[in-house]
Design an enzyme around this catalytic site. Structure first.
Site, PDB file in Angstrom:
ATOM      1  N   HIS A  69       0.876  -1.145  -0.052  1.00 45.11           N
ATOM      2  CA  HIS A  69       0.184  -0.026   0.088  1.00 45.11           C
ATOM      3  C   HIS A  69       0.936   1.259   0.047  1.00 45.11           C
ATOM      4  O   HIS A  69       1.883   1.427   0.795  1.00 45.11           O
ATOM      5  CB  HIS A  69      -0.895   0.205   1.280  1.00 45.11           C
ATOM      6  N   TYR A 132       3.757   2.749  13.847  1.00 45.06           N
ATOM      7  CA  TYR A 132       3.945   3.620  12.790  1.00 45.06           C
ATOM      8  C   TYR A 132       3.434   5.301  13.052  1.00 45.06           C
ATOM      9  O   TYR A 132       2.167   5.257  13.238  1.00 45.06           O
ATOM     10  CB  TYR A 132       3.974   3.300  11.503  1.00 45.06           C
TER      11      TYR A 132
END
Length: 482
Positions: A69, A132
């Protein structure tokens, strides 16, 4: 996992994709690390990307695989528990499209992934925790710009440690396109304010002639950038650049009760609001300023000269400059005597030259101020400078931008226009500013005597401003041809 190593970086071959080795301090209780440390990491080359959201992916079983992605934000990826094999694919348009980098991450290794680089990983241990930071909030509008490529595409050559046919994948990830059919990540959008003004038209013409995409053009009717509520209509995380070509330029009218508040809204309040949104969303803000921020006592003005505006227009422009300088990513281009499409001094002089040349017209001469000195700035040349600074990654800050060439008075320039038009420059006579405005019936803004700007800082970036005399000749030719 390696303990007590130094913080350092490794380049990957994909521009902007950087691996970080993280010091991990362990004892009998477990371990501790500085997972993201802004000052230390930016000193090593991490962009100061301004994270606004922290996400955690828990992967229950070894073999869980996710991707590939590419999302419209930058991310800093690290591991809280377990280990992953990661694969990254450059999905940005350009020569690097499709380039692959792979490595393993554990709590002692992290990676910075720039916008448009496709991300994927495979959990190599049960209970792997993958975390993240991202610098934009998720939104439905943002999701429309995602792009993908298939984990199993043989063209990528990814050697997954655990064969994909034995892994846990989502249904969506199984059906992503092959690289040959993948859509490159679209660039962030560029918003141009004041699109119907002289500079706005030049910016639009440049973007269209160079086939640049992602540009949006607004004017006061579609986006009043001095109105705080107008900003609520935009998802600013979608934008990478704002070029502010909007301004109130009725210099004399700014001295009136009617014009003064309008000048301050357009030239000071609006830029301050643009600077705020640029600061909050990591947007590069380009803003065009004026020689009127100076008092004109110096023969030429460089970018370090203190502001000393003489009138309301100059004061409002100086206030706007101060506000824009507060945005970390900004370019202020300071101009003088701007000439572009629409009504301006050169077109007025060309029309008067026509009248002098017409035997049926009684006009035989014109009077023009001869004690103000500077150089013309043509909007096409200003536009070229704007895109040069953006494309060359020049240092942020203020740059003077006018045409190069000799410093002349308004009367000198008028004579050039007359000569280029009909060879009748001798019909222009000079007068002083004091005499010219002595009979004015409305308030008149004080003008700087000297408006010439030092161009050496801009030239040091590799941009050579065109000689304004040649730009003038080209402009007159285009004007004669309609």
């Amino acid at each position: 996992m390696e303990f007590e190593k130094d913080l350092n970086t490794t380049q990957t071959g994909i521009p902007g994709l950087v691996v970080f080795d993280l010091p991990v301090h362990g004892d009998n209780r477990g371990w501790f690390k500085e997972n993201w440390q802004r000052a230390k990491m930016t000193a090593l080359g991490l962009p100061d990307f301004g994270p606004v959201q922290n996400n955690i992916s828990y992967n229950e079983k070894k073999g869980v695989t996710r991707g590939i992605h590419a999302e419209p934000w930058d991310k800093f990826i690290s591991i809280a528990a377990g280990e992953v094999f990661g694969a990254w694919v450059d999905l940005r348009p350009g020569d690097g499209f499709g380039k692959v980098f792979t490595t393993r991450l554990d709590p002692s290794r992290a990676i910075y992934v720039p916008r448009g680089v496709g991300n994927s990983f495979q959990a190599l241990a049960d209970g792997t925790v993958y975390t993240y930071l991202v610098n934009a909030h998720w939104s439905a509008e943002q999701k429309k710009s995602y792009t993908f490529v298939n984990l199993a595409d043989p063209a990528l050559g990814i050697d997954w440690p655990i064969p994909l046919d034995g892994c846990e994948l989502s249904e969506a990830d199984l059906h992503h396109p092959l690289l040959v059919d993948a859509k490159p990540m679209e660039p962030r959008r560029t918003l141009v304010t004041g699109a119907n003004g002289q500079l706005g038209h030049a910016l639009r013409d440049y973007a269209e002639s160079h086939h640049l995409t992602g540009f949006e053009y607004t004017d006061i009717d579609t986006f009043d950038f001095s109105d705080p509520q107008a900003y609520e209509a935009y998802d600013w995380d979608l934008y990478g650049t704002i070029i502010n070509a909007g301004a109130y330029t009725a210099v004399d009218k700014a001295e009136t009760n009617e014009g003064r508040p309008t000048a301050w809204r357009a030239n000071a309040v609006g830029p301050a609001l643009l600077a705020r949104v640029a600061r909050e969303h990591g947007i590069t803000l380009v803003h065009v300023s004026s020689d009127y921020v100076f008092d004109g006592t110096r023969d030429t003005h460089d970018e370090t000269e203190p502001f000393a505006p003489l009138g309301v227009y100059g004061q409002s422009k100086a206030a706007g400059d101060i506000a824009v300088a507060g945005a970390p990513r900004h370019y202020i281009l300071r101009s003088s005597w701007v000439i572009g499409r629409g009504h301006n001094f050169v077109r007025t002089m060309a029309g008067l030259s026509d009248r002098v040349a017409d035997p049926a017209d009684s006009l035989d001469h014109v009077t023009v101020v001869d004690d103000q000195y500077g150089r013309l700035t043509f909007t096409d040349d200003m536009t070229a400078a704007v895109f040069h600074l953006l494309d060359s990654d020049a240092a942020y800050g203020t740059y003077n931008m006018t045409g190069s060439g000799p410093i002349e008075s308004w009367a000198d320039i008028a004579r050039r226009v007359f000569d280029l038009r009909h060879g009748n420059g001798d019909a222009v006579t000079g007068t002083s500013t004091k005499e010219y405005f002595a009979s004015a019936s409305a308030p008149v803004s004080p003008r700087p005597v000297h408006s010439a700007l030092d161009l050496s800082k801009l030239e040091s970036t590799g941009f050579s401003p065109a000689d304004w005399r040649q730009s003038l000749a080209d402009y007159i030719t285009r004007h004669q041809n309609g």
